[in-house]
Every structure is written in structure tokens, then in C-alpha cells.
Design a protein around this motif. Structure first.
Motif, PDB file in Angstrom:
ATOM      1  N   GLN A  84      85.943  17.330  13.381  1.00 37.48           N
ATOM      2  CA  GLN A  84      85.975  18.538  12.565  1.00 37.48           C
ATOM      3  C   GLN A  84      86.880  19.576  13.223  1.00 37.48           C
ATOM      4  O   GLN A  84      86.696  19.933  14.378  1.00 37.48           O
ATOM      5  N   ASP A  88      90.855  24.485  10.404  1.00 32.77           N
ATOM      6  CA  ASP A  88      91.348  23.985   9.120  1.00 32.77           C
ATOM      7  C   ASP A  88      90.532  22.758   8.721  1.00 32.77           C
ATOM      8  O   ASP A  88      90.773  21.658   9.199  1.00 32.77           O
ATOM      9  N   ARG A  90      90.595  21.058   6.235  1.00 34.76           N
ATOM     10  CA  ARG A  90      91.346  20.014   5.549  1.00 34.76           C
ATOM     11  C   ARG A  90      91.767  18.906   6.504  1.00 34.76           C
ATOM     12  O   ARG A  90      92.154  17.811   6.074  1.00 34.76           O
ATOM     13  N   ASN A  91      91.708  19.179   7.808  1.00 41.75           N
ATOM     14  CA  ASN A  91      92.052  18.166   8.807  1.00 41.75           C
ATOM     15  C   ASN A  91      90.871  17.258   9.159  1.00 41.75           C
ATOM     16  O   ASN A  91      91.038  16.295   9.914  1.00 41.75           O
ATOM     17  N   ASN A  92      89.689  17.589   8.644  1.00 42.11           N
ATOM     18  CA  ASN A  92      88.513  16.787   8.974  1.00 42.11           C
ATOM     19  C   ASN A  92      88.732  15.316   8.616  1.00 42.11           C
ATOM     20  O   ASN A  92      89.388  14.996   7.625  1.00 42.11           O
ATOM     21  N   PRO A 116      89.958  10.399   5.283  1.00 47.47           N
ATOM     22  CA  PRO A 116      90.527  11.726   5.526  1.00 47.47           C
ATOM     23  C   PRO A 116      89.810  12.798   4.722  1.00 47.47           C
ATOM     24  O   PRO A 116      89.310  12.550   3.623  1.00 47.47           O
ATOM     25  N   ARG A 117      89.759  14.002   5.287  1.00 50.33           N
ATOM     26  CA  ARG A 117      89.140  15.170   4.657  1.00 50.33           C
ATOM     27  C   ARG A 117      87.659  14.961   4.339  1.00 50.33           C
ATOM     28  O   ARG A 117      87.113  15.602   3.443  1.00 50.33           O
TER      29      ARG A 117
END
Length: 418
Positions: A84, A88, A90-92, A116-117
Motif C-alpha cells: 500500500q 497514492d 492507485r499504486n496499491n 494491480p490497484r
């Protein structure tokens, strides 16, 4: 001229093999239930019958319990690694780690199963689901089926405790997830607590969400009535055993309670957590304390003495005639493994548990080559595991902005019907 007859041997009638069909119950009970989840997801395309069969709740429950012998086709449990990025989301990403066939103490990222995400700070593992909040909304994700279900945030649904200014109060909330096999139902419990400094008073409120098909449902208020219940500030990470949700909560500056919520009855109960030899520091921080299941019992694990002494304490809840109490057990690492945690520059934190009494210790700093420690509480055995294939950019991000969670669980086909 006489006629002569040639006598031919009697021809044998050619047998036509009869077409035999394997009964559906044998297919389901003895064959399909022993296959890996990845294969079963493909087999759902064979026919509507197979798709319906594999998706049925009965088959999913059978998949969890059927023995792998004499057809040991089920793979070793995977490790799922959730990364996590707090700067950002969105990088999770959720990485699926498969065992290295050439090295038993190594896992490799399976990029074909990377999600992704998806993922974040995982609060619980529940019947194959990773349960975590995403943008403050409770989220369920099953990496085997790739199903992702998000439900509405609790605090947008009800009039909750008003928040005083930050300088006057401290406020916290958390989600907890549960499942009751008797009624075959998933629940989400939301608890919030506010400590008003100038009054020295704590207030709590609780909401419950009954999870229906596709994440539908609504939040309803829960009302604790037990005489041993105290208002509290909820702590992260809970667990569910036999239809009861457990989590820890602060009832005072130096006092901590173990809260239980019975799904079917809606009852709350609480027992006070004992200090460690009268040391209040045990109750001042949650960094080294977590909740796990050990031997089928809800257990508090304290890692305070692990790095200096190679020891950890387990506080298991005992139920003697409904009068609950704690029993303490101290684990000491094997002498040949002390070097993994003692006199080591690497500082580890516990960031993951399993369903079979294992805990994961993760380095506080992300560095390559990346490794973790896996501690089996049953055998008192600690193993250093190398993780290969983690994307390079994660080692260049400020470690203080990254949360890493690990879990080791068998594959599960359970889905939340949509």
C-alpha cells in the motif's frame, strides 16, 4: 460337378462399448473438489451445469474441507503480499507469491496473478477473502476468484457521535469482519470511539452491516447491553472464530479490553487485558501487540521481548463456565535461530498471520533482496524466506509511506453472489 462348401469359423459379434457417464456427485465430491482454484475457474466455461456446480455454496464449502489424498493435486498455500502506497493508493497492488520449486525457503512473484490497484492495509483474512478499507469503505477481495466487493462507508449512513475539535478529543474507528457458518452469512461491524479530554470520558457507537448479494444491504445500529461492556477506542485488526468477532479497544489511558460481538445474538462482551508483570508499557502501545488465533482460541501475541531475548508471550482466552480469563504462555526461539532476530540490525514488525498458527515478520525498511521471517507457533520454528520478483520501484519509495501485509492461506472459491 458337385458343389463344395467352405466352412468359415463363426464370426464373433463386435462388442460396442457402452457409454458410461460419471455421476455428478462423484465429479463434484471426488474429482473437481481436489483441483486447484485456477483450474476450476477455467472449468466454469465447460457448461452452464459446471459453472453452476462450481459456483454453488455447497461446492465451495466442500472445496475447503475435502482431503487432498489420494489425489494430491492441490498446491501448497500461496503467500499474498499487499503493498500500500499511502501517497497514492492507485499504486496499491496485491502480489501472489508461489513457492520456488528449487528452493523451499523462497517464494517468487507470479506476475500472471498480480492484482494491480487492489489491496491495502489488510485487517482480516476471512474464508479466502482479504478484508480491508479502501478510501474508508469496507472491501472484500478473493484473489482466487478475483472477486472484489465494496460496501458503503458506515459513517455516511448514520448519525454518529459528533466529533469535538481535535485539541479537545481523540477519535478513532475501525471495521471488523465476521462469518457465521450456521446461518451462512457475512457481517461487517463498524466501531467508533471518542475520548473527550477535558471530561476524561469515552463514548462508543457500533453499526452492523449484513452483507447480501453483490454487497447490498444497509447499516443498522447495535446496542451493547452486557454489564461488563465499557465504552472504548477500537484498535486495528480483529478476527472471527465460530461466529464471534473479536477486537481490542482502549477503555482508559492504560487499560485495554478484549471486545467480542456474537453475530447471531448481537451481544457485546468485554474482558480486561492483563498487563505484563505490572508493566504499563504493555498497555501504552499497540506496535508490538496483535490478535491471532492460536489452537482455536482468540489469543493476544506480545512481541516486546522478541528482539532482545528471542521470546514472545501468548495470552489465550479460556472459557470456564462463561467466565472468561487469560492464560499466559511464553515462547522461546530455538538457540540455532536466535541470530535471526537478536543482534540484528534489521528491525522486524509482525504484519501478517495465517489460519494455521503462523505469523510473518517483515523488515521495517524495504530493501533488495527482500526477505521475511515466518514463525510457526506450533513447532516453535522460525524460517527466513526470500521473496523474488517484487517490482523494483517499491524499494525506491519512502518506507514510512508503505504498508506491507502478508498472508498465507489455502485457495478458496467462496464468492459473494452478485
Amino acid at each position: 460337378m458337385g458343389l463344395s462348401f467352405i466352412h468359415h469359423p463363426k464370426r464373433m459379434k463386435k462388442r460396442i462399448p457402452q457409454k458410461m457417464e460419471i455421476p455428478n456427485d462423484v465429479v463434484m465430491e471426488e474429482i473437481l473438489a481436489r483441483l486447484p482454484a485456477k483450474s476450476l475457474m477455467r472449468f466454469k466455461c465447460v457448461s452452464k451445469l459446471w459453472s453452476s456446480l462450481i459456483s454453488s455454496r455447497y461446492f465451495c464449502n466442500r472445496f475447503l474441507t475435502v482431503p487432498t489424498r489420494p489425489l494430491p493435486t492441490r498446491p501448497r498455500p500461496r503467500i499474498y503480499m499487499c503493498l500500500q502506497d499511502n501517497n497514492d493508493f492507485r499504486n496499491n497492488v496485491t502480489l501472489s507469491l508461489a513457492p520456488d520449486t528449487t528452493n523451499p525457503n523462497c517464494f517468487v512473484v507470479d506476475h500472471n496473478l498480480t492484482s494491480p490497484r487492489v489491496g491495502g492495509y489488510v485487517l482480516q483474512n476471512l474464508r479466502g477473502f482479504m478484508c480491508y478499507p479502501f478510501f474508508r469503505k469496507p472491501t472484500f477481495y478473493n484473489p482466487a476468484t478475483r472477486q472484489l466487493v465494496t460496501i458503503p462507508a458506515a459513517f455516511k449512513s448514520q448519525n454518529i457521535i459528533p466529533a469535538p475539535p481535535e485539541e479537545e478529543a481523540f477519535k478513532s474507528y475501525n471495521y471488523y469482519f465476521g462469518y457465521d457458518s450456521v446461518i451462512d452469512q457475512y457481517y461487517v461491524l463498524w466501531s467508533t470511539g471518542v475520548y473527550v479530554k477535558h471530561l476524561g470520558e469515552t463514548k462508543s457507537e457500533h453499526l452492523v452491516f449484513v452483507l447480501k448479494a453483490g454487497g447490498e444491504g444497509s447499516w443498522k445500529k447495535a446496542y451493547p447491553t452486557s454489564p461488563d461492556y465499557l465504552p472504548h477506542i477500537p484498535a486495528k485488526r480483529g478476527m472471527c472464530i465460530d461466529g464471534v468477532i473479536y477486537y481490542m479497544g482502549w477503555t482508559g489511558t492504560y487499560s485495554l479490553g478484549l471486545v467480542s460481538f456474537h453475530i447471531r445474538s448481537g451481544d457485546f462482551k468485554m474482558i480486561q487485558v492483563p498487563g505484563r508483570d505490572g508493566d504499563e508499557m504493555f498497555l501504552r502501545t499497540m506496535k508490538n501487540v496483535s490478535l491471532i488465533e492460536y489452537g482455536g482460541k482468540v489469543t493476544i501475541i506480545d512481541l516486546t521481548n522478541l528482539r532482545e531475548k528471542g521470546m514472545l508471550d501468548l495470552w489465550a482466552v479460556e472459557d470456564a463456565g462463561n467466565k472468561k480469563s487469560f492464560t499466559r504462555k511464553t515462547m522461546v526461539l530455538q538457540s540455532s535461530q536466535l541470530h535471526l532476530v537478536i543482534n540484528n540490525k534489521t528491525i522486524y514488525t509482525m504484519k501478517g498471520t495465517t489460519d494455521n498458527n503462523k505469523v510473518f515478520f517483515i523488515p521495517e525498511d524495504m530493501f533488495s533482496p527482500f526477505h521475511i521471517l515466518c514463525y510457526d507457533l506450533r513447532s516453535n520454528d522460525m524460517t527466513k524466506i526470500e521473496i523474488k520478483g517484487v517490482p523494483d520501484h517499491w524499494f525506491n519509495i519512502d518506507r514510512s509511506t508503505i504498508n506491507v501485509m502478508l498472508m498465507d492461506q489455502s485457495e478458496d472459491l467462496v464468492s459473494l453472489e452478485t
